[in-house]
Design a protein around this motif. Structure first.
Motif, PDB file in Angstrom:
ATOM      1  N   ARG A  53       0.843  -1.187   0.000  1.00 42.72           N
ATOM      2  CA  ARG A  53       0.000   0.000   0.000  1.00 42.72           C
ATOM      3  C   ARG A  53       0.887   1.248   0.000  1.00 42.72           C
ATOM      4  NH1 ARG A  53      -4.957  -1.313  -1.249  1.00 42.72           N
ATOM      5  NH2 ARG A  53      -5.915   0.279   0.051  1.00 42.72           N
ATOM      6  N   VAL A  54       0.285   2.377  -0.352  1.00 44.27           N
ATOM      7  CA  VAL A  54       0.996   3.655  -0.340  1.00 44.27           C
ATOM      8  C   VAL A  54       0.461   4.488   0.827  1.00 44.27           C
ATOM      9  CG1 VAL A  54       1.587   5.734  -1.642  1.00 44.27           C
ATOM     10  CG2 VAL A  54       1.239   3.555  -2.845  1.00 44.27           C
ATOM     11  N   TYR A  55       1.367   5.066   1.614  1.00 40.41           N
ATOM     12  CA  TYR A  55       0.968   5.790   2.818  1.00 40.41           C
ATOM     13  C   TYR A  55       1.549   7.206   2.821  1.00 40.41           C
ATOM     14  CZ  TYR A  55      -0.419   1.233   4.618  1.00 40.41           C
ATOM     15  OH  TYR A  55      -1.028   0.018   4.792  1.00 40.41           O
ATOM     16  N   ASP A  56       0.728   8.148   3.280  1.00 45.10           N
ATOM     17  CA  ASP A  56       1.159   9.519   3.543  1.00 45.10           C
ATOM     18  C   ASP A  56       1.276   9.658   5.060  1.00 45.10           C
ATOM     19  OD1 ASP A  56       1.450  12.452   2.836  1.00 45.10           O
ATOM     20  OD2 ASP A  56      -0.286  12.541   4.163  1.00 45.10           O
ATOM     21  N   TYR A  57       2.409  10.176   5.567  1.00 46.54           N
ATOM     22  CA  TYR A  57       2.608  10.213   7.010  1.00 46.54           C
ATOM     23  C   TYR A  57       3.172  11.562   7.439  1.00 46.54           C
ATOM     24  CZ  TYR A  57       7.536   9.427   5.861  1.00 46.54           C
ATOM     25  OH  TYR A  57       8.797   9.554   5.355  1.00 46.54           O
ATOM     26  N   ILE A  58       2.974  11.873   8.729  1.00 48.36           N
ATOM     27  CA  ILE A  58       3.536  13.091   9.315  1.00 48.36           C
ATOM     28  C   ILE A  58       4.028  12.772  10.716  1.00 48.36           C
ATOM     29  CG2 ILE A  58       1.249  13.872  10.112  1.00 48.36           C
ATOM     30  CD1 ILE A  58       2.286  16.744   9.658  1.00 48.36           C
ATOM     31  N   PHE A  59       5.233  13.211  11.052  1.00 53.11           N
ATOM     32  CA  PHE A  59       5.812  13.058  12.390  1.00 53.11           C
ATOM     33  C   PHE A  59       5.782  14.431  13.069  1.00 53.11           C
ATOM     34  CE2 PHE A  59       8.823   9.297  11.197  1.00 53.11           C
ATOM     35  CZ  PHE A  59       7.702   8.486  11.062  1.00 53.11           C
ATOM     36  N   THR A  60       5.314  14.474  14.322  1.00 52.51           N
ATOM     37  CA  THR A  60       5.152  15.725  15.062  1.00 52.51           C
ATOM     38  C   THR A  60       5.829  15.615  16.420  1.00 52.51           C
ATOM     39  OG1 THR A  60       2.993  15.985  14.006  1.00 52.51           O
ATOM     40  CG2 THR A  60       3.457  17.406  15.883  1.00 52.51           C
ATOM     41  N   PRO A  61       6.543  16.663  16.868  1.00 54.59           N
ATOM     42  CA  PRO A  61       7.214  16.594  18.173  1.00 54.59           C
ATOM     43  C   PRO A  61       6.219  16.692  19.330  1.00 54.59           C
ATOM     44  CG  PRO A  61       7.494  18.781  17.215  1.00 54.59           C
ATOM     45  CD  PRO A  61       6.828  17.929  16.168  1.00 54.59           C
ATOM     46  N   ILE A  62       6.475  15.939  20.406  1.00 51.80           N
ATOM     47  CA  ILE A  62       5.738  16.062  21.666  1.00 51.80           C
ATOM     48  C   ILE A  62       6.687  16.727  22.659  1.00 51.80           C
ATOM     49  CG2 ILE A  62       4.602  14.831  23.546  1.00 51.80           C
ATOM     50  CD1 ILE A  62       3.951  12.603  21.590  1.00 51.80           C
ATOM     51  N   LEU A  63       6.316  17.914  23.141  1.00 49.78           N
ATOM     52  CA  LEU A  63       7.196  18.707  23.999  1.00 49.78           C
ATOM     53  C   LEU A  63       6.795  18.556  25.463  1.00 49.78           C
ATOM     54  CD1 LEU A  63       7.313  21.999  21.878  1.00 49.78           C
ATOM     55  CD2 LEU A  63       8.819  20.018  21.719  1.00 49.78           C
ATOM     56  N   ASN A  64       7.795  18.548  26.353  1.00 53.00           N
ATOM     57  CA  ASN A  64       7.506  18.546  27.787  1.00 53.00           C
ATOM     58  C   ASN A  64       7.347  19.977  28.283  1.00 53.00           C
ATOM     59  OD1 ASN A  64      10.113  19.588  27.990  1.00 53.00           O
ATOM     60  ND2 ASN A  64      11.023  17.642  28.624  1.00 53.00           N
ATOM     61  N   ASP A  65       7.188  20.163  29.613  1.00 53.54           N
ATOM     62  CA  ASP A  65       6.943  21.503  30.150  1.00 53.54           C
ATOM     63  C   ASP A  65       8.152  22.417  30.020  1.00 53.54           C
ATOM     64  OD1 ASP A  65       8.501  20.163  31.942  1.00 53.54           O
ATOM     65  OD2 ASP A  65       7.238  20.491  33.688  1.00 53.54           O
TER      66      ASP A  65
ATOM     67  N   ALA B  17       5.200  11.905  17.849  1.00 54.69           N
ATOM     68  CA  ALA B  17       3.917  11.305  17.471  1.00 54.69           C
ATOM     69  C   ALA B  17       3.827  11.215  15.953  1.00 54.69           C
ATOM     70  CB  ALA B  17       2.762  12.137  18.014  1.00 54.69           C
ATOM     71  N   GLY B  18       3.168  10.160  15.476  1.00 53.42           N
ATOM     72  CA  GLY B  18       3.033   9.971  14.040  1.00 53.42           C
ATOM     73  C   GLY B  18       1.605   9.608  13.652  1.00 53.42           C
ATOM     74  N   THR B  19       1.208  10.068  12.485  1.00 57.76           N
ATOM     75  CA  THR B  19      -0.081   9.703  11.898  1.00 57.76           C
ATOM     76  C   THR B  19       0.157   9.321  10.448  1.00 57.76           C
ATOM     77  OG1 THR B  19      -1.207  11.302  13.309  1.00 57.76           O
ATOM     78  CG2 THR B  19      -2.444  10.433  11.458  1.00 57.76           C
ATOM     79  N   THR B  20      -0.400   8.201  10.036  1.00 57.56           N
ATOM     80  CA  THR B  20      -0.207   7.703   8.671  1.00 57.56           C
ATOM     81  C   THR B  20      -1.559   7.379   8.057  1.00 57.56           C
ATOM     82  OG1 THR B  20       1.964   6.776   9.215  1.00 57.56           O
ATOM     83  CG2 THR B  20       0.859   5.902   7.260  1.00 57.56           C
ATOM     84  N   ARG B  21      -1.737   7.798   6.802  1.00 55.67           N
ATOM     85  CA  ARG B  21      -3.005   7.552   6.106  1.00 55.67           C
ATOM     86  C   ARG B  21      -2.749   6.745   4.841  1.00 55.67           C
ATOM     87  NH1 ARG B  21      -7.345  12.199   5.685  1.00 55.67           N
ATOM     88  NH2 ARG B  21      -7.518  11.429   7.823  1.00 55.67           N
ATOM     89  N   ASP B  22      -3.581   5.754   4.624  1.00 52.99           N
ATOM     90  CA  ASP B  22      -3.504   4.936   3.417  1.00 52.99           C
ATOM     91  C   ASP B  22      -4.077   5.736   2.242  1.00 52.99           C
ATOM     92  OD1 ASP B  22      -3.760   3.088   1.362  1.00 52.99           O
ATOM     93  OD2 ASP B  22      -4.354   1.451   2.693  1.00 52.99           O
TER      94      ASP B  22
END
Length: 491
Positions: free
Chosen positions: A237-249, A257-262
């Motif tokens: 399958r082909v996936y579009d993905y984005i990686f995003t930083p999770i910051l502390n205080d 964090a990552g989200t991937t869509r088919d």
């Protein structure tokens, strides 16, 4: 006094002294001190120290006065257990404070025995634990809310078909939703805490994502990409993905964090669309080329063209057929570009000579405008002449399209370092500032362009051609006096 009596007296005196010391110690370290009768029916004395109201005489209804109604039964039960076994009374319960508010105490009372071993009274002490209990209640409420939010988020994450996950900074998965676990064909225990390779990613794929995680951690910015990956059930399958930083205080990246869509179906539909556009454009181009050739042949076979109307009709017909040819070429290039089949075939050529050839064709095609082309020295360029001609012709065509008849279009060139800068300036209507950033987007047409033919693909294709030559294209300026489009090419 005989010796036995004397020993007994000394012993009682020692016990009394110890008892006094015990009372003094408890009194010193406690918030509340009280004395209860042997059967707990009376409170003999209570020093409330502003937390509870003091009493210096026996009080029979002490439960009603001091204990919160909801805790009456609990206190009575604890008292009965302590009396039955002569053991220490201990209980956390609510009380009615001296100011009328509700407080909490941790109360303890020990039985005081007489010389026969019978309980003569109970000596008690209590601590004010109101703030502690409030903190516990707040923590309990916060935990309840957190658990509720967690259930909501997990419901959302597990009901979406998108893949959602979180990496720690050692590239291990610390969260994966149901969709991702299903794609892997693994359970939570099998996948969580493991890295990319352990979860079935190929080495090149794992290395790519590790570099991207490093980039997110270093820059604290998101990164986006597209990749093919084999699904456990559906195949490749082909996936579009984005990686995003999770910051502390402290503003530091603690996870990614990552989200991937088919997007397999989207890609397939785009390919079908591009194939259709390419096929139709190719089929249209062949008869249109023949039509243009016939019109040009007619024009050349009757050079005198004594009939002005015939001359005008032939000229307009040739002009419109060329315009349609350019539009079809644009669709063909778009289809090739999006399907990855647009090839840039570079070869060295003299740009000055190339530009003069374009000048001759332009003056023939747009006879009702004035053109200024540079008289430049030879400049060697390594590029695709056909594709670059398309870029310049598109910019000139736009300049003509959006300016009045008889106005001037200026083409200029200048060498800046190791780049050749080409500019096309017109005296047209200009472009609103808010639209400039969107001009090179696919299918974008300005709000005021509804009366002018076009599909919004020309500048998009121009940008792709120039960038594939290692250059840049932009709008240098645009006012109601005209616009200037520029692009660069490596010399």
């Amino acid at each position: 006094m005989n010796s036995a009596t004397e020993d007994k007296y000394v012993s009682k005196k020692a016990i009394a002294a110890n008892e006094e010391r015990f009372r003094a110690l408890i009194t010193a370290i406690s918030d509340i001190v009280y004395i209860m009768s042997a059967d707990w029916r009376e409170m003999k004395q209570l020093e409330g120290r502003d937390f509870l109201a003091d009493t210096n005489e026996p009080l029979a209804d002490w439960i009603a006065k001091y204990i919160h109604p909801l805790d009456h039964d609990q206190v009575k039960t604890a008292v009965e257990e302590a009396r039955r076994d002569n053991k220490i009374f201990q209980l956390e319960h609510r009380v009615l404070r001296a100011d009328g508010s509700i407080g909490w105490t941790l109360s303890r009372a020990v039985p005081i025995l007489d010389h026969k071993g019978n309980v003569r009274e109970w000596f008690g002490a209590a601590s004010d634990i109101t703030e502690t209990k409030r903190a516990e209640e707040a923590l309990k409420l916060a935990k309840k809310r957190t658990d509720q939010q967690k259930r909501v988020y997990e419901t959302i994450a597990n009901s979406t078909p998108d893949l959602m996950y979180v990496f720690d900074l050692q590239y291990n998965f610390i969260y994966a939703n149901e969709a991702l676990l299903s794609m892997w064909g693994k359970s939570w225990d099998d996948a969580i805490g493991k890295g990319l390779l352990q979860n079935g990613y190929e080495p090149w794929h794992a290395e790519m994502h590790e570099r991207e995680i490093d980039h997110v951690r270093t820059t604290k910015t998101a990164i986006r990409g597209e990749v093919s990956f084999p699904h456990a059930v559906l195949g490749k399958r082909v996936y579009d993905y984005i990686f995003t930083p999770i910051l502390n205080d402290k503003g530091e990246v603690e996870a990614v964090a990552g989200t991937t869509r088919d997007i397999t179906e989207i890609k397939q539909n785009e390919q079908r669309k591009n194939d259709f556009i390419g096929m139709v454009s190719h089929e249209l181009k062949t008869p249109l080329t023949s039509l243009t050739a016939y019109l040009q042949l007619m024009e050349k076979s009757n050079p005198a063209q004594e009939d002005p109307m015939t001359k005008k009709i032939l000229g307009q017909s040739i002009k419109q057929s060329r315009r349609m040819t350019n539009m079809i070429n644009g669709f063909l290039n778009l289809a090739r570009l999006e399907s990855g089949k647009m090839f840039i075939e570079k070869e060295p050529f003299d740009f000055a000579t190339f530009l003069q050839e374009i000048a001759e064709e332009t003056r023939m095609l747009y006879s009702q405008h004035r053109f200024v082309f540079p008289e430049s020295a030879p400049v060697n360029i390594n590029g695709d002449m056909g594709k670059l001609a398309q870029v310049i012709n598109n910019l000139i065509g736009n300049a003509v399209k959006y300016s009045n008849l008889g106005s001037q279009v200026r083409i200029s060139t200048i060498i800046e370092g190791d780049q050749l800068k080409i500019s096309v300036s017109d005296e047209g209507t200009g472009i609103p500032q808010e639209e400039i950033s969107k001009l090179f987007d696919r299918f974008y047409r300005g709000q005021n362009n509804n009366l002018i033919a076009g599909f919004g693909i020309g500048l998009y294709v121009c940008r792709e051609i120039i960038e594939r030559h290692g250059g840049k294209i932009w709008v240098e300026q645009s006012t109601d006096q005209g616009s200037t489009f520029c692009f660069t090419l490596p010399v």
